[in-house]
Design a protein around this motif. Structure first.
Motif, short mmCIF file in Angstrom:
data_model
loop_
_atom_site.label_atom_id
_atom_site.label_comp_id
_atom_site.label_asym_id
_atom_site.label_seq_id
_atom_site.Cartn_x
_atom_site.Cartn_y
_atom_site.Cartn_z
N ASP A 153 0.87 -1.18 0.00
CA ASP A 153 0.00 0.00 0.00
C ASP A 153 0.90 1.22 0.00
OD1 ASP A 153 -2.25 1.74 0.26
OD2 ASP A 153 -3.30 0.18 1.40
N ILE A 154 0.34 2.39 0.25
CA ILE A 154 1.13 3.62 0.28
C ILE A 154 2.25 3.48 1.30
CG2 ILE A 154 1.10 6.07 0.84
CD1 ILE A 154 -1.85 6.09 -0.10
N PHE A 155 1.91 2.95 2.47
CA PHE A 155 2.90 2.73 3.53
C PHE A 155 3.08 1.23 3.75
CE2 PHE A 155 0.92 6.82 4.50
CZ PHE A 155 2.02 7.64 4.70
N SER A 156 4.33 0.83 3.85
CA SER A 156 4.66 -0.56 4.18
C SER A 156 6.02 -0.53 4.88
CB SER A 156 4.69 -1.45 2.94
OG SER A 156 5.65 -0.99 2.00
N VAL A 157 6.46 -1.66 5.36
CA VAL A 157 7.74 -1.71 6.07
C VAL A 157 8.64 -2.73 5.39
CG1 VAL A 157 8.90 -2.16 8.27
CG2 VAL A 157 6.66 -1.07 8.25
N LYS A 159 11.95 -5.33 4.98
CA LYS A 159 12.43 -6.41 5.85
C LYS A 159 13.44 -5.91 6.86
CE LYS A 159 15.63 -7.73 2.15
NZ LYS A 159 15.93 -8.76 1.12
N ASP A 160 14.04 -4.72 6.60
CA ASP A 160 15.00 -4.14 7.54
C ASP A 160 14.37 -3.13 8.48
OD1 ASP A 160 17.16 -5.60 6.46
OD2 ASP A 160 17.32 -4.16 4.81
N GLY A 161 13.04 -3.02 8.45
CA GLY A 161 12.34 -2.13 9.37
C GLY A 161 12.27 -0.68 8.93
N VAL A 162 12.55 -0.41 7.65
CA VAL A 162 12.47 0.95 7.13
C VAL A 162 11.06 1.21 6.61
CG1 VAL A 162 13.39 2.58 5.42
CG2 VAL A 162 14.90 0.89 6.49
N LEU A 163 10.51 2.38 6.90
CA LEU A 163 9.19 2.73 6.41
C LEU A 163 9.26 3.06 4.93
CD1 LEU A 163 6.19 3.33 7.09
CD2 LEU A 163 6.87 5.73 7.44
N LYS A 164 8.59 2.26 4.11
CA LYS A 164 8.54 2.52 2.67
C LYS A 164 7.30 3.35 2.37
CE LYS A 164 8.83 -1.71 0.98
NZ LYS A 164 9.01 -2.80 -0.01
N VAL A 165 7.50 4.43 1.65
CA VAL A 165 6.40 5.33 1.32
C VAL A 165 6.30 5.43 -0.20
CG1 VAL A 165 5.42 7.63 1.64
CG2 VAL A 165 6.88 6.64 3.42
N SER A 166 5.13 5.07 -0.73
CA SER A 166 4.89 5.08 -2.17
C SER A 166 3.75 6.04 -2.46
CB SER A 166 4.55 3.66 -2.66
OG SER A 166 5.56 2.74 -2.28
N PRO A 167 4.04 7.33 -2.63
CA PRO A 167 2.99 8.35 -2.74
C PRO A 167 2.08 8.20 -3.96
CG PRO A 167 5.13 9.33 -2.25
CD PRO A 167 5.38 7.91 -2.62
#
Length: 207
Positions: A153-157, A159-167
């Motif tokens: 989704d827009i926000f996911s995490v 495998k290394d615990g970094v917040l992935k943001v896909s605007p």
């Protein structure tokens, strides 16, 4: 920063109809320790423009496999200059000429394909993330690209615990094209990813 499943679900619901700039601005308010990654594939200009419009100095990590088309390299240079990108370039430890002599570009059924992917994409990316240690990672993932990405989704995490943001996660090509036209931005479709082979395959960064 630690991100719980409850956080992610809440944010995805809250920002489901938000604009990319609203999503980016909010994410950057959570932490200044953010990066945006790019390979200058088609429509990468959208995320690069949107993120740098909010923070012009954000680190832009470019992991260059060494197998890009001439069009992609020219496009990259154009965007670096046009948008004033704060580029941090990462390349494989082996030259493409060395690798071509040893294994070429292995097919997906070749046992060497995993080694090839590790060398040209995963190792440089891992090195970049280890050096910069971001808390937030902006990407241009979109729904409909692959089966895995459809589960995000827009926000996911990561495998290394970094917040992935896909605007632009919910955007269609037509919307991206309208964005490019509005801001008079160039795009380039002659792109080659030697690790994916098929368009609907994952490259390994987002698993």
């Amino acid at each position: 920063m630690a991100f719980t499943e409850e956080n992610i679900q809440e944010w995805n619901k809250r920002f489901a109809t938000a604009t990319p700039s609203e999503i980016i601005a909010w994410a950057l308010e959570q932490t200044p320790n953010a990066v945006v990654t790019t390979n200058f594939r088609p429509y990468e200009v959208n995320i690069l423009h949107a993120v740098t419009a909010v923070n012009k100095d954000i680190k832009v990590i470019w992991c260059d496999t060494g197998y890009n088309t001439p069009n992609t390299y020219k496009h990259a240079e154009e965007l670096i200059e046009k948008l004033g990108l704060n580029i941090h370039l990462y390349v494989p430890k082996q030259t493409s000429s060395h690798r071509d002599a040893v294994m070429g570009i292995p097919g997906i059924d070749d046992a060497n394909h995993a080694i090839f992917t590790e060398q040209v994409k995963l190792e440089p990316f891992g090195r970049a993330m280890a050096e910069h240690k971001p808390s937030v990672w902006f990407t241009n993932l979109r729904k409909g690209q692959t089966a895995l990405r459809n589960s995000l989704d827009i926000f996911s995490v990561s495998k290394d615990g970094v917040l992935k943001v896909s605007p632009f996660y919910h955007w269609e090509d037509a919307q991206l094209d309208a964005y490019l036209e509005e801001y008079k931005l160039p795009n380039e479709h002659k792109y080659f990813d030697p690790t994916k082979v098929l368009e609907n395959r994952e490259c390994g960064l987002h698993t």
